[in-house]
Each structure stands twice: as structure tokens, then as C-alpha cells.
Enzyme design. Structure first.
Site, PDB file in Angstrom:
ATOM      1  N   CYS A  42      -4.210   6.869   6.362  1.00  0.00           N
ATOM      2  CA  CYS A  42      -3.671   5.472   6.060  1.00  0.00           C
ATOM      3  C   CYS A  42      -4.575   4.603   7.084  1.00  0.00           C
ATOM      4  O   CYS A  42      -5.169   3.721   6.701  1.00  0.00           O
ATOM      5  CB  CYS A  42      -2.252   5.488   6.779  1.00  0.00           C
ATOM      6  SG  CYS A  42      -1.745   3.888   6.848  1.00  0.00           S
ATOM      7  N   CYS A  47      -4.318   2.875   3.705  1.00  0.00           N
ATOM      8  CA  CYS A  47      -3.807   1.446   3.684  1.00  0.00           C
ATOM      9  C   CYS A  47      -4.280   0.410   4.382  1.00  0.00           C
ATOM     10  O   CYS A  47      -4.487  -0.684   4.120  1.00  0.00           O
ATOM     11  CB  CYS A  47      -2.337   1.858   4.348  1.00  0.00           C
ATOM     12  SG  CYS A  47      -1.582   3.496   4.333  1.00  0.00           S
ATOM     13  N   LYS A  50      -8.057  -0.516   3.084  1.00  0.00           N
ATOM     14  CA  LYS A  50      -7.859  -1.251   1.819  1.00  0.00           C
ATOM     15  C   LYS A  50      -7.089  -2.509   1.966  1.00  0.00           C
ATOM     16  O   LYS A  50      -7.553  -3.484   1.230  1.00  0.00           O
ATOM     17  CB  LYS A  50      -6.844  -0.177   1.064  1.00  0.00           C
ATOM     18  CG  LYS A  50      -6.195  -0.658  -0.205  1.00  0.00           C
ATOM     19  CD  LYS A  50      -4.950  -1.410  -0.301  1.00  0.00           C
ATOM     20  CE  LYS A  50      -3.855  -1.210   0.488  1.00  0.00           C
ATOM     21  NZ  LYS A  50      -3.051  -0.017  -0.002  1.00  0.00           N
ATOM     22  N   TYR A 176      -1.233   3.551  -7.899  1.00  0.00           N
ATOM     23  CA  TYR A 176      -1.176   2.458  -6.787  1.00  0.00           C
ATOM     24  C   TYR A 176      -2.972   2.107  -6.525  1.00  0.00           C
ATOM     25  O   TYR A 176      -3.165   1.074  -6.558  1.00  0.00           O
ATOM     26  CB  TYR A 176      -0.884   3.149  -5.639  1.00  0.00           C
ATOM     27  CG  TYR A 176       0.535   3.049  -5.336  1.00  0.00           C
ATOM     28  CD1 TYR A 176       1.354   2.432  -4.579  1.00  0.00           C
ATOM     29  CD2 TYR A 176       1.492   4.014  -5.945  1.00  0.00           C
ATOM     30  CE1 TYR A 176       2.716   2.484  -4.217  1.00  0.00           C
ATOM     31  CE2 TYR A 176       2.788   4.298  -5.740  1.00  0.00           C
ATOM     32  CZ  TYR A 176       3.179   3.355  -4.614  1.00  0.00           C
ATOM     33  OH  TYR A 176       4.654   3.349  -4.491  1.00  0.00           O
ATOM     34  N   GLU A 180      -5.039  -1.431  -7.120  1.00  0.00           N
ATOM     35  CA  GLU A 180      -5.299  -2.191  -5.933  1.00  0.00           C
ATOM     36  C   GLU A 180      -6.767  -2.228  -5.787  1.00  0.00           C
ATOM     37  O   GLU A 180      -7.292  -3.356  -5.650  1.00  0.00           O
ATOM     38  CB  GLU A 180      -4.647  -1.335  -4.519  1.00  0.00           C
ATOM     39  CG  GLU A 180      -3.314  -1.132  -4.464  1.00  0.00           C
ATOM     40  CD  GLU A 180      -2.945  -0.479  -3.326  1.00  0.00           C
ATOM     41  OE1 GLU A 180      -1.826  -0.855  -2.997  1.00  0.00           O
ATOM     42  OE2 GLU A 180      -3.426   0.131  -2.737  1.00  0.00           O
ATOM     43  N   HIS A 433      15.065 -22.213   1.540  1.00  0.00           N
ATOM     44  CA  HIS A 433      14.321 -22.968   0.334  1.00  0.00           C
ATOM     45  C   HIS A 433      13.467 -24.128   0.966  1.00  0.00           C
ATOM     46  O   HIS A 433      13.489 -24.506   2.273  1.00  0.00           O
ATOM     47  CB  HIS A 433      15.597 -23.781  -0.432  1.00  0.00           C
ATOM     48  CG  HIS A 433      14.987 -24.698  -1.363  1.00  0.00           C
ATOM     49  ND1 HIS A 433      14.526 -24.242  -2.711  1.00  0.00           N
ATOM     50  CD2 HIS A 433      14.770 -25.936  -1.478  1.00  0.00           C
ATOM     51  CE1 HIS A 433      14.316 -25.119  -3.447  1.00  0.00           C
ATOM     52  NE2 HIS A 433      14.507 -26.404  -2.673  1.00  0.00           N
ATOM     53  N   GLU A 438      13.997 -16.664  -2.109  1.00  0.00           N
ATOM     54  CA  GLU A 438      15.392 -16.980  -2.432  1.00  0.00           C
ATOM     55  C   GLU A 438      15.801 -16.511  -3.816  1.00  0.00           C
ATOM     56  O   GLU A 438      17.258 -16.596  -3.922  1.00  0.00           O
ATOM     57  CB  GLU A 438      15.331 -18.650  -2.337  1.00  0.00           C
ATOM     58  CG  GLU A 438      14.623 -19.351  -3.345  1.00  0.00           C
ATOM     59  CD  GLU A 438      14.884 -20.670  -3.230  1.00  0.00           C
ATOM     60  OE1 GLU A 438      15.894 -21.393  -2.597  1.00  0.00           O
ATOM     61  OE2 GLU A 438      13.767 -21.556  -3.336  1.00  0.00           O
TER      62      GLU A 438
HETATM   63  P1  NDP Z   1      -0.893   8.009  -8.488  1.00  0.00           P
HETATM   64  O1  NDP Z   1      -0.076   9.248  -8.613  1.00  0.00           O
HETATM   65  O2  NDP Z   1      -0.145   6.627  -8.120  1.00  0.00           O
HETATM   66  O3  NDP Z   1      -1.732   7.733  -9.941  1.00  0.00           O
HETATM   67  C1  NDP Z   1      -2.643   8.296 -10.430  1.00  0.00           C
HETATM   68  C2  NDP Z   1      -2.982   7.857 -11.589  1.00  0.00           C
HETATM   69  O4  NDP Z   1      -4.202   8.760 -12.475  1.00  0.00           O
HETATM   70  C3  NDP Z   1      -2.200   7.666 -12.873  1.00  0.00           C
HETATM   71  O5  NDP Z   1      -2.131   6.534 -13.458  1.00  0.00           O
HETATM   72  C4  NDP Z   1      -2.165   8.948 -13.673  1.00  0.00           C
HETATM   73  O6  NDP Z   1      -1.996   8.928 -15.001  1.00  0.00           O
HETATM   74  C5  NDP Z   1      -3.799   9.005 -13.513  1.00  0.00           C
HETATM   75  N1  NDP Z   1      -4.360  10.493 -13.853  1.00  0.00           N
HETATM   76  C6  NDP Z   1      -4.040  11.606 -13.287  1.00  0.00           C
HETATM   77  N2  NDP Z   1      -4.814  12.497 -13.803  1.00  0.00           N
HETATM   78  C7  NDP Z   1      -5.457  12.116 -14.635  1.00  0.00           C
HETATM   79  C8  NDP Z   1      -6.664  12.527 -15.219  1.00  0.00           C
HETATM   80  N3  NDP Z   1      -7.032  13.889 -15.335  1.00  0.00           N
HETATM   81  N4  NDP Z   1      -7.452  11.585 -16.170  1.00  0.00           N
HETATM   82  C9  NDP Z   1      -7.285  10.307 -16.132  1.00  0.00           C
HETATM   83  N5  NDP Z   1      -6.142   9.690 -15.452  1.00  0.00           N
HETATM   84  C10 NDP Z   1      -5.445  10.692 -14.476  1.00  0.00           C
HETATM   85  O7  NDP Z   1      -1.965   8.306  -7.572  1.00  0.00           O
HETATM   86  P2  NDP Z   1      -3.109   7.399  -6.713  1.00  0.00           P
HETATM   87  O8  NDP Z   1      -4.591   8.057  -6.744  1.00  0.00           O
HETATM   88  O9  NDP Z   1      -3.121   5.839  -7.170  1.00  0.00           O
HETATM   89  O10 NDP Z   1      -2.448   7.251  -5.257  1.00  0.00           O
HETATM   90  C11 NDP Z   1      -1.912   8.507  -4.721  1.00  0.00           C
HETATM   91  C12 NDP Z   1      -0.712   8.238  -3.762  1.00  0.00           C
HETATM   92  O11 NDP Z   1      -1.041   7.405  -2.776  1.00  0.00           O
HETATM   93  C13 NDP Z   1       0.333   7.487  -4.545  1.00  0.00           C
HETATM   94  O12 NDP Z   1       1.172   8.196  -5.080  1.00  0.00           O
HETATM   95  C14 NDP Z   1       0.957   6.596  -3.598  1.00  0.00           C
HETATM   96  O13 NDP Z   1       2.365   7.187  -3.085  1.00  0.00           O
HETATM   97  C15 NDP Z   1       0.118   6.622  -2.367  1.00  0.00           C
HETATM   98  N6  NDP Z   1      -0.516   5.344  -2.253  1.00  0.00           N
HETATM   99  C16 NDP Z   1       0.318   4.277  -1.811  1.00  0.00           C
HETATM  100  C17 NDP Z   1      -0.203   3.022  -1.595  1.00  0.00           C
HETATM  101  C18 NDP Z   1       0.872   1.751  -1.194  1.00  0.00           C
HETATM  102  O14 NDP Z   1       2.068   2.260  -0.808  1.00  0.00           O
HETATM  103  N7  NDP Z   1       0.599   0.589  -1.454  1.00  0.00           N
HETATM  104  C19 NDP Z   1      -1.558   2.704  -1.875  1.00  0.00           C
HETATM  105  C20 NDP Z   1      -2.209   3.586  -2.218  1.00  0.00           C
HETATM  106  C21 NDP Z   1      -1.786   4.986  -2.385  1.00  0.00           C
HETATM  107  P3  NDP Z   1      -0.181   9.260 -15.277  1.00  0.00           P
HETATM  108  O15 NDP Z   1       0.451   7.822 -15.134  1.00  0.00           O
HETATM  109  O16 NDP Z   1      -0.572   9.212 -17.000  1.00  0.00           O
HETATM  110  O17 NDP Z   1       0.121  10.344 -14.825  1.00  0.00           O
END
Ligand code: NDP
Length: 448
Positions: A42, A47, A50, A176, A180, A433, A438
Site C-alpha cells: 500500500c 494505494c 497510486k 480496480y 485506476e 446542502h 445529500e
Molecule cells: P482485480 O481482481 O480487481 O481485477 C483483475 C482483472 O483482470 C479482472 O477484470 C479480470 O477479469 C482480469 N483478468 C484476470 N485474469 C486475466 C487474464 N488472464 N487475461 C485478461 N484479463 C484477466 O485485480 P486488480 O489487479 O485490479 O487488483 C488486485 C486487488 O487489489 C483488487 O482485488 C483490490 O482488492 C485491490 N486494490 C484495491 C484498490 C482500492 O481499494 N482502490 C486499488 C487497487 C487494488 P474478470 O473480471 O473476467 O475475472
């Protein structure tokens, strides 16, 4: 039997630091081993950096909005190197603060990669340490799919340290991190193409938010291509050439994968102690206990909910239970979270689809509006709020928002949802407001 430590923590990220510090405050002798930098994902490469980049990228739009309010904005330019340098300096400062916190709490920091030798022994380099309890808090790592040429792709780790700002970048994924970073690079003026294999980004989120974010991102110039993936990556002189599932090719300066994060358990030696795993993650109960009585795990390595504040809560609950004499399980319901997309999303509780499945009869309240800032600012960006209510009890079981400040707003709403308040109690609250927040106390007409 005597041990070197009461608690040996592996990993000085959010969960490990909190657990170490709290256990030490109860008089435990604690050591924490870290192979990279104290602060963890993080603070060092997640976080915090980012969010700094999100702030940086938003200025391009803010300059434009300012003109609608009578400002004349002169020529602007953006210096990627300067931003990265300043961001790195801030991360160094935070890293120092974390080290001071641990020192101040009397926790010993051991630099190096720790591996588990047995239920009470950890090795770091050529030294072994014994501990009454071991806490595994090593976090996760970007998962890169097995695509030919994947070695030419970067993850969010490298994106935060690129020497040059890519003029054209392809972001893969719809979660996510993908949304982002697509927003970050687009705001900074890069041409962004986001590829997502499914039919809509942010799977698992409320469908209205998913659709609206996709629309807003497209409106801001991101070329979002759904139902598309990469089958091959080739290195070219000035970047990469990508072959897509439809056979077409795409040239870019960089390709960034944000395709999920996996627990970083490889080579950790957990099998030496007989720790049970579940799909690559350490298997734990509600008290973060593994099947081995002296070994515990918190945070992303357990793959429960991959969020920093959750790891912190788990680490705190573990320390209270094991060293503070107060049994506390880490709760995982009604966790508010934000996606720092542009515009951002704030969400807590169930999506409409999840609520319908769980409660059957629900009421859905929505509000779609143009934030006041954009009336003069001239942006087409809209905001949207949504509340889901269990019809039988009137309890608000989900609250969602997309629009400026959604992250700030959802924190307060999250308290109400976690407390199990009813729609009538929301309605009884006086509105602030004029604000976007709100809407959460003003929505009156339920959608059938
Ligand atoms: P996520 O699990 O959120 O998303 C992964 C994405 O990659 C999904 O859209 C998934 O598709 C896709 N994917 C997975 N495998 C493949 C593949 N082989 N080929 C193409 N696409 C693929 O992971 P992130 O990497 O975005 O983030 C990891 C974690 O970090 C998150 O779960 C979150 O909890 C945390 N995080 C939180 C943040 C916040 O709170 N603001 C910010 C950044 C990270 P599909 O939907 O089809 O499975």
C-alpha cells in the site's frame, strides 16, 4: 521451552506492522522481517503512490473546468520525471515514518527474506529465530497470465517507476488497478487503450456503476475495448506489438497488465510446518489462525478481501486476541471501498443483483445528476447515487456512488450501513446542502 520472540511477523506491510505494534504494546517481544521496504504494497507501490498519481492526472481536467469559472489558464505542461521524483520522496518519507513507528513501539526490524523452517522457527539469511507465534503477512504480487511475450509487459509495480511517460499505453484488465491506471495515464495526456476480456468492467460491482464508469471513461477519451484480450506480445524497437483475440495488432509504447494479485507464498516454506493452503492462499479461520496452532496469517496472503484497511483490521484483531486478552474476529461484512477511477466510485454493502438474490424483495433508489461544479465547468461528467433497501426490514443493505468525492462520501455512509440503519433513519437525517452527499438522505422514489 523458551523462544527468541513471542511473535515473529513475516512482512512489514499494513497488516504486519499493525499486528507487530499492537502485540508489542501488550508487552510481547516482537520481531518483523521485511525483504524489501517497510510499509508494504500500500505505502510503497500501491494505494499511496497510486493516489498521488491520480491527483496529478486530474489537473488537466481541473484547468479546463477553471476556465468555465472565469479563469484564464495559460499554457500548461506536465513533467512525468518530476512527478515520479516527488512521489518517490514522499514514499521515502512514509517509509521512514513506518520504521520510526516500529522502533518507537519496541519492535525489532530484521531486514531480509524470511522463510518458515518449522512451526516455531524462521530463517532469515544464515540466521534462525524461534518464536512462540509466527504471523505470515507477506501480501500479494501481480499475477501475469501465461501469454507469449508476457516478459515484455509491465505491472502496476513498474508503472510507478517508468523513466518516461508512455505516449500510448495499453492496459489489460477490468478491475480496480486497470481502471485506476487507465484514468491516470489518460489524465496525463497519454493515449490509453484498455482491453477487458469480459462484457463489462468491474465485475462484482453494481451494474449501474459499471456501465456509468465505462461511459465516463470513454467520454474522457479512453479507448475501452470489451470482449478483447491479447494473444501475443512482441518487442519492437520503440515498444510492443500486441496481437489481439480478433487477430488484429496494436502498437504501443507499453502494455500494463492489471489482471489480479495472488498471495506471495511461493518459497515461503509454509509446507515445512504443514500449513494448509487454499488456492494458493494461506487458509485461516475468522481469528486468522491456520491449522498449525502457532502460525497465523493476515492480509492479502489469506486472499479474503484484498484491501489495506482489511489487513490492518485483521492484524489488529489478531494482536488483541493473541496478546491482548480480548478475543476479536476480523469482520468482513459491509466493507466500504473506493475505486480511484475518474470519476471515482464509492461503494458499501451489496449490489442490486446480490441484494435481490439474498433478500428477494428489495427497493432500489437512484439519483442521477450533474454536479454543481460541472454546470459552469462545462464538463459532461455526471454523478450517480444508488441505495438498496431490504423491503421487509427497511434496512439499507447497499449504498453506491460514482462521482467526484465518492471515496470521501462513502466512508460516512459506510458507518450507517455497517450499523444496519434503515432507510427511514437515512431520510430523517438533515441534508448537507448543496452537496453531492445529500443525495443519500434525499432519494425518495423507489424503482420497481
Ligand atoms: P482485480 O481482481 O480487481 O481485477 C483483475 C482483472 O483482470 C479482472 O477484470 C479480470 O477479469 C482480469 N483478468 C484476470 N485474469 C486475466 C487474464 N488472464 N487475461 C485478461 N484479463 C484477466 O485485480 P486488480 O489487479 O485490479 O487488483 C488486485 C486487488 O487489489 C483488487 O482485488 C483490490 O482488492 C485491490 N486494490 C484495491 C484498490 C482500492 O481499494 N482502490 C486499488 C487497487 C487494488 P474478470 O473480471 O473476467 O475475472
Amino acid at each position: 521451552m523458551t523462544f527468541d520472540y513471542d511473535l515473529f511477523v513475516i512482512g512489514a506491510g499494513s497488516g504486519g506492522v499493525r499486528a507487530s505494534r499492537i502485540a508489542s504494546s501488550f508487552g510481547a517481544k516482537v520481531a518483523v522481517a521485511e525483504e524489501y521496504r517497510v510499509g508494504g504494497t500500500c505505502v510503497i507501490r500501491g494505494c499511496v503512490p497510486k493516489k498521488l498519481l491520480v491527483y496529478a492526472s486530474h489537473f488537466s481536467e481541473d484547468f479546463h473546468l477553471a476556465e468555465g469559472f472565469g479563469w484564464t489558464v495559460g499554457e500548461t505542461s506536465f513533467d512525468w520525471k518530476k512527478l515520479i521524483e516527488r512521489k518517490d520522496a514522499e514514499i521515502d518519507r512514509l517509509n521512514g515514518l513506518y520504521i520510526n513507528t516500529l522502533n518507537g513501539a519496541g519492535v525489532e526490524i530484521i531486514n531480509g527474506r524470511a522463510t518458515v523452517e518449522d512451526a516455531n522457527t524462521v530463517r532469515v539469511g544464515d540466521k534462525t529465530y524461534t518464536a512462540k507465534k509466527i504471523l505470515v503477512a507477506v501480501g500479494g504480487w501481480p499475477s501475469m497470465p501465461d501469454v507469449p511475450g508476457i516478459e515484455h509487459a509491465i505491472s502496476s509495480n513498474e508503472a510507478l517507476h517508468l523513466e518516461e511517460q508512455p505516449k500510448r499505453i495499453v492496459v489489460v484488465g477490468g478491475g480496480y488497478i486497470a481502471v485506476e491506471f487507465a484514468g491516470i495515464f489518460a489524465g496525463m495526456g497519454s493515449e490509453v487503450i484498455q482491453l477487458y476480456r469480459g462484457d463489462q468492467i468491474l465485475r462484482g460491482f453494481d451494474d449501474d456503476l459499471r456501465e456509468r464508469l465505462a461511459r465516463e471513461m470513454t467520454g474522457k477519451g479512453i479507448d475501452l475495448r470489451l470482449g478483447t484480450n491479447i494473444t501475443e506480445i512482441e518487442k519492437t524497437d520503440d515498444g510492443v506489438r500486441l496481437t489481439l483475440t480478433d487477430g488484429s495488432t496494436l502498437d504501443a509504447d507499453a502494455v500494463m497488465y492489471a489482471t489480479g494479485r495472488v498471495p506471495k507464498t511461493e518459497g515461503l516454506g509454509l509446507e515445512n510446518a504443514g500449513v494448509e493452503m487454499e488456492r494458493g492462499a494461506v487458509k485461516v479461520d475468522a481469528y486468522s489462525r491456520t491449522n498449525v496452532p502457532s502460525i497465523f496469517a493476515v492480509g492479502d496472503v489469506t486472499n479474503r478481501v484484498q484491501l489495506t484497511p482489511v489487513a490492518i483490521k485483521e492484524g489488529h484483531a489478531f494482536a488483541l486476541t493473541e496478546f491482548g486478552g480480548t478475543e476479536q474476529a476480523a469482520e468482513h461484512d459491509a466493507i466500504p471501498s473506493a475505486v480511484f477511477s475518474q470519476p471515482p466510485i464509492g461503494t458499501v454493502g451489496l449490489s442490486e443483483a446480490q441484494a435481490r438474490e439474498k433478500y428477494g424483495e428489495i427497493e432500489v433508489y437512484t439519483s442521477d445528476f450533474k454536479p454543481m461544479k460541472h454546470t459552469l465547468g462545462g464538463s459532461d461528467e455526471r454523478a450517480f447515487t444508488k441505495m438498496i433497501v431490504d423491503k421487509k426490514t427497511d434496512v439499507v443493505v447497499g449504498a453506491h456512488m460514482i462521482g467526484a468525492d465518492a471515496a470521501e462520501i462513502i466512508q460516512g455512509v459506510g458507518i450507517a450501513v455497517k450499523a444496519g440503519l434503515t432507510k427511514a433513519q437515512f431520510d430523517a437525517t438533515v441534508a448537507v446542502h448543496p452537496s453531492s452527499a445529500e443525495e443519500f438522505v434525499l432519494m425518495r422514489n423507489a424503482k420497481s
